[in-house]
Write a protein that holds these residues in place. Structure first.
Motif, PDB file in Angstrom:
ATOM      1  N   ILE A 217       0.725  -1.187  -0.056  1.00 42.76           N
ATOM      2  CA  ILE A 217      -0.002  -0.085   0.014  1.00 42.76           C
ATOM      3  C   ILE A 217       0.786   1.180  -0.056  1.00 42.76           C
ATOM      4  O   ILE A 217       0.736   2.020  -0.728  1.00 42.76           O
ATOM      5  CB  ILE A 217      -0.911   0.059   0.989  1.00 42.76           C
ATOM      6  CG1 ILE A 217      -1.914  -1.320   0.924  1.00 42.76           C
ATOM      7  CG2 ILE A 217      -1.749   1.217   1.367  1.00 42.76           C
ATOM      8  CD1 ILE A 217      -2.773  -1.363   2.488  1.00 42.76           C
ATOM      9  N   LEU A 218       2.023   1.375   0.965  1.00 41.98           N
ATOM     10  CA  LEU A 218       2.612   2.661   1.134  1.00 41.98           C
ATOM     11  C   LEU A 218       3.465   2.806  -0.084  1.00 41.98           C
ATOM     12  O   LEU A 218       3.684   3.873  -0.663  1.00 41.98           O
ATOM     13  CB  LEU A 218       3.398   2.318   2.475  1.00 41.98           C
ATOM     14  CG  LEU A 218       2.766   2.640   3.561  1.00 41.98           C
ATOM     15  CD1 LEU A 218       3.699   2.322   4.826  1.00 41.98           C
ATOM     16  CD2 LEU A 218       1.891   3.807   3.724  1.00 41.98           C
ATOM     17  N   PHE A 266      12.566   6.511   7.722  1.00 42.88           N
ATOM     18  CA  PHE A 266      12.740   5.227   8.064  1.00 42.88           C
ATOM     19  C   PHE A 266      11.260   4.823   8.388  1.00 42.88           C
ATOM     20  O   PHE A 266      10.284   5.536   9.069  1.00 42.88           O
ATOM     21  CB  PHE A 266      13.324   5.160   9.268  1.00 42.88           C
ATOM     22  CG  PHE A 266      14.887   5.224   9.067  1.00 42.88           C
ATOM     23  CD1 PHE A 266      15.527   5.125   7.878  1.00 42.88           C
ATOM     24  CD2 PHE A 266      15.831   5.076  10.264  1.00 42.88           C
ATOM     25  CE1 PHE A 266      16.742   5.052   7.339  1.00 42.88           C
ATOM     26  CE2 PHE A 266      17.195   4.984   9.877  1.00 42.88           C
ATOM     27  CZ  PHE A 266      17.645   5.059   8.362  1.00 42.88           C
ATOM     28  N   PHE A 267      10.773   3.548   8.181  1.00 45.36           N
ATOM     29  CA  PHE A 267       9.441   3.167   8.411  1.00 45.36           C
ATOM     30  C   PHE A 267       9.507   1.899   9.370  1.00 45.36           C
ATOM     31  O   PHE A 267      10.367   1.000   9.107  1.00 45.36           O
ATOM     32  CB  PHE A 267       8.585   2.922   7.277  1.00 45.36           C
ATOM     33  CG  PHE A 267       8.226   3.889   6.488  1.00 45.36           C
ATOM     34  CD1 PHE A 267       6.767   4.547   6.533  1.00 45.36           C
ATOM     35  CD2 PHE A 267       9.002   4.623   5.677  1.00 45.36           C
ATOM     36  CE1 PHE A 267       6.390   5.541   5.805  1.00 45.36           C
ATOM     37  CE2 PHE A 267       8.695   5.782   4.912  1.00 45.36           C
ATOM     38  CZ  PHE A 267       7.561   6.310   4.902  1.00 45.36           C
ATOM     39  N   GLN A 268       8.781   1.637  10.432  1.00 47.21           N
ATOM     40  CA  GLN A 268       8.903   0.562  11.252  1.00 47.21           C
ATOM     41  C   GLN A 268       7.478  -0.124  11.567  1.00 47.21           C
ATOM     42  O   GLN A 268       6.603   0.911  12.021  1.00 47.21           O
ATOM     43  CB  GLN A 268       9.766   0.855  12.541  1.00 47.21           C
ATOM     44  CG  GLN A 268       9.903  -0.313  13.481  1.00 47.21           C
ATOM     45  CD  GLN A 268      11.219  -1.204  13.021  1.00 47.21           C
ATOM     46  OE1 GLN A 268      11.633  -0.753  11.882  1.00 47.21           O
ATOM     47  NE2 GLN A 268      11.511  -2.276  13.281  1.00 47.21           N
ATOM     48  N   VAL A 269       7.311  -1.318  11.058  1.00 47.69           N
ATOM     49  CA  VAL A 269       6.073  -1.783  11.322  1.00 47.69           C
ATOM     50  C   VAL A 269       5.891  -2.455  12.607  1.00 47.69           C
ATOM     51  O   VAL A 269       6.725  -3.202  12.988  1.00 47.69           O
ATOM     52  CB  VAL A 269       5.755  -2.962  10.036  1.00 47.69           C
ATOM     53  CG1 VAL A 269       4.255  -3.313  10.189  1.00 47.69           C
ATOM     54  CG2 VAL A 269       5.971  -2.266   8.838  1.00 47.69           C
ATOM     55  N   VAL A 294       1.279   0.957  12.692  1.00 45.99           N
ATOM     56  CA  VAL A 294       0.814   0.216  13.460  1.00 45.99           C
ATOM     57  C   VAL A 294      -0.655  -0.534  13.175  1.00 45.99           C
ATOM     58  O   VAL A 294      -1.488   0.112  12.658  1.00 45.99           O
ATOM     59  CB  VAL A 294       0.432   1.290  14.721  1.00 45.99           C
ATOM     60  CG1 VAL A 294       0.174   0.378  15.846  1.00 45.99           C
ATOM     61  CG2 VAL A 294       1.734   2.203  14.913  1.00 45.99           C
ATOM     62  N   LYS A 295      -0.470  -1.911  13.555  1.00 44.87           N
ATOM     63  CA  LYS A 295      -1.688  -2.627  13.304  1.00 44.87           C
ATOM     64  C   LYS A 295      -2.761  -2.606  14.547  1.00 44.87           C
ATOM     65  O   LYS A 295      -3.031  -3.204  15.135  1.00 44.87           O
ATOM     66  CB  LYS A 295      -1.465  -4.049  13.267  1.00 44.87           C
ATOM     67  CG  LYS A 295      -2.330  -4.774  12.585  1.00 44.87           C
ATOM     68  CD  LYS A 295      -2.061  -6.426  12.259  1.00 44.87           C
ATOM     69  CE  LYS A 295      -1.613  -7.174  13.503  1.00 44.87           C
ATOM     70  NZ  LYS A 295      -1.337  -8.453  13.138  1.00 44.87           N
ATOM     71  N   SER A 296      -3.400  -1.172  14.095  1.00 49.42           N
ATOM     72  CA  SER A 296      -4.181  -0.747  15.359  1.00 49.42           C
ATOM     73  C   SER A 296      -5.186   0.225  14.822  1.00 49.42           C
ATOM     74  O   SER A 296      -4.702   1.166  13.790  1.00 49.42           O
ATOM     75  CB  SER A 296      -3.559  -0.076  16.628  1.00 49.42           C
ATOM     76  OG  SER A 296      -4.432   0.623  17.467  1.00 49.42           O
ATOM     77  N   ASN A 297      -6.543   0.286  15.367  1.00 46.66           N
ATOM     78  CA  ASN A 297      -7.420   1.097  15.009  1.00 46.66           C
ATOM     79  C   ASN A 297      -7.211   2.396  15.970  1.00 46.66           C
ATOM     80  O   ASN A 297      -8.172   3.386  15.798  1.00 46.66           O
ATOM     81  CB  ASN A 297      -8.757   0.697  15.156  1.00 46.66           C
ATOM     82  CG  ASN A 297      -9.191  -0.308  13.808  1.00 46.66           C
ATOM     83  OD1 ASN A 297      -8.810  -0.074  12.818  1.00 46.66           O
ATOM     84  ND2 ASN A 297      -9.648  -1.524  14.281  1.00 46.66           N
ATOM     85  N   GLU A 298      -6.443   2.555  16.839  1.00 49.00           N
ATOM     86  CA  GLU A 298      -6.217   3.596  17.661  1.00 49.00           C
ATOM     87  C   GLU A 298      -5.941   4.667  17.050  1.00 49.00           C
ATOM     88  O   GLU A 298      -5.012   4.575  16.029  1.00 49.00           O
ATOM     89  CB  GLU A 298      -5.463   3.205  19.003  1.00 49.00           C
ATOM     90  CG  GLU A 298      -6.163   2.502  20.200  1.00 49.00           C
ATOM     91  CD  GLU A 298      -5.470   2.578  21.324  1.00 49.00           C
ATOM     92  OE1 GLU A 298      -5.849   3.690  22.113  1.00 49.00           O
ATOM     93  OE2 GLU A 298      -4.300   1.863  21.405  1.00 49.00           O
ATOM     94  N   ILE A 332       0.954   5.973  11.351  1.00 49.12           N
ATOM     95  CA  ILE A 332       0.216   5.470  10.344  1.00 49.12           C
ATOM     96  C   ILE A 332      -0.648   4.368  10.753  1.00 49.12           C
ATOM     97  O   ILE A 332       0.019   3.062  11.209  1.00 49.12           O
ATOM     98  CB  ILE A 332       0.870   4.979   9.040  1.00 49.12           C
ATOM     99  CG1 ILE A 332       1.563   6.122   8.382  1.00 49.12           C
ATOM    100  CG2 ILE A 332      -0.130   4.559   7.980  1.00 49.12           C
ATOM    101  CD1 ILE A 332       2.513   6.006   7.239  1.00 49.12           C
ATOM    102  N   ASN A 333      -1.803   4.534  11.036  1.00 51.64           N
ATOM    103  CA  ASN A 333      -2.517   3.317  11.810  1.00 51.64           C
ATOM    104  C   ASN A 333      -3.498   2.627  10.573  1.00 51.64           C
ATOM    105  O   ASN A 333      -3.592   3.037   9.260  1.00 51.64           O
ATOM    106  CB  ASN A 333      -3.434   4.017  12.819  1.00 51.64           C
ATOM    107  CG  ASN A 333      -4.641   4.788  12.507  1.00 51.64           C
ATOM    108  OD1 ASN A 333      -4.680   5.237  11.051  1.00 51.64           O
ATOM    109  ND2 ASN A 333      -5.327   5.230  13.186  1.00 51.64           N
TER     110      ASN A 333
END
Length: 369
Positions: A217-218, A266-269, A294-298, A332-333
């Motif tokens: 996606i990114l 830099f991107f960190q998942v 972040v794998k989050s809806n927050e 990025i959520n």
């Protein structure tokens, strides 16, 4: 019998093959078989469910060593000098999905988890000598007595794990086939491709699948953006933003997941809101700014607020707290990734995401055949 699931039937087919009418009794008297029944629950849940084979393979390589060295149905295992850690570790990494495995399962994780399920048993699957780095499978857990007869379940244990891994491999092959199908029909049914991608952005999706999907996606989203730069105003260079993947997905290798050129972002998942993980990532690049996916809806604001609160508790000093907060370039959520997908749809580039997911999955899961 408890904890029945779809793969339980496969376990009993193997037990019936070797032990016939005693299969049920052997299962009920074997904590190791019951543990494997728990650990194989995800076999038929598809590629998007979490894949973890560390404990499976720690058990597998020791049972395999036990069989290969000729101790199956023999009585001299107590005299064995033990398997070398280096041999076991190398063998783990030769197995499907095992290329990145660390030493944790062999050293403590399998024993800890097994004890959690059987706290009063007083037995652990792995025995080891720290001084010599030699390892043994606990033969007491392999020999099951039913009606005054001892049955050795070593071969069955190995075959159950083989069957589980084969089922997971097939799930990922099906995943790849579906990617190929979507690429073929994408122009006819755009909605199906979009729904497929969005289904990979749920909180319960396998961490590696999420990292691959977010990268697709990114990379596509930023790839449509241009910047103008150079060392002088007279000679500006026009460049598209390009996102590079720097290593294997979800690897505990101390690296950074994605790097953007020419901005050097830099991107960190991450799939956790554990702020200590954020601190670790920030520290390992000496507080260079990082964008967290972040794998989050927050909301990003809520996540950053948690980082700030934890930093205050941990460091007390405002200057240090601010240093960490200033290192978080962007968060990025999941909702933001969905927004990016909508923009990509408008650009007519949805197939680019599918192609990237297919390429990266092929590399990640070693499904080239």
């Amino acid at each position: 019998m408890t904890n029945n699931h779809q793969f339980t039937q496969v376990i009993f087919e193997m037990l019936n093959k070797y032990f016939d009418k005693n299969a049920e009794d052997i299962f009920q008297n074997s904590p190791l078989l019951q543990y494997l029944n728990i650990k194989t629950k995800s076999a038929n849940k598809g590629s998007k469910s979490r894949l973890s084979v560390g404990n499976h393979y720690a058990l597998y390589v020791l049972v395999e060593d036990y069989i290969n060295k000729g101790f199956y149905n023999q009585k001299n295992y107590e005299d064995y000098e033990g398997a070398r850690f280096s041999d076991l570790f190398r063998r783990q990494r030769e197995l499907p999905f095992g290329e990145k495995l660390q030493n944790h399962a062999l050293n403590h994780r399998l024993n800890m988890e097994f004890t959690k399920y059987f706290p009063t048993l007083g037995q652990k699957p792995i025995l080891r000598d720290l001084e010599t780095s030699r390892y043994w499978i606990n033969e007491n857990l392999l020999i099951i007595k039913v009606a005054k007869v001892n049955y050795n379940i070593a071969i069955v244990i190995k075959e159950i794990i083989d069957a589980y891994v084969n089922a997971r491999q097939q799930s990922f092959r099906d995943f790849m086939s579906y990617c190929d199908e979507l690429l073929e029909i994408e122009n006819k049914d755009n909605n199906e491709a979009v729904n497929f991608i969005k289904s990979l952005l749920r909180p319960n999706v396998d961490a590696r699948v999420f990292e691959i999907t977010s990268y697709g996606i990114l990379k596509t989203f930023y790839g449509e953006q241009k910047i103008f730069w150079d060392y002088s105003l007279e000679e500006l260079t026009e460049d598209n933003l390009i996102l590079y993947k720097t290593g294997r997905t979800n690897a505990n290798d101390g690296g950074i997941d994605f790097v953007m050129k020419p901005l050097s972002r830099f991107f960190q998942v991450t799939e956790t809101i554990d702020v200590n993980k954020y601190f670790l990532d920030i520290d390992k690049v000496q507080k260079y700014p990082i964008t967290f996916v972040v794998k989050s809806n927050e909301t990003p604001e809520k996540i950053k607020e948690k980082i700030q609160e934890e930093a205050k508790l941990k460091y007390k000093v405002k200057a240090i707290v601010n240093h960490y907060l200033n290192s978080v370039e962007e968060i990025i959520n999941l909702p933001m990734l969905h927004e990016y997908i909508d923009i990509i749809i408008e650009q007519g580039k949805i197939s680019d995401i599918i192609k990237e997911i297919a390429i990266q999955s092929q590399l990640e899961f070693n499904l080239n055949s």
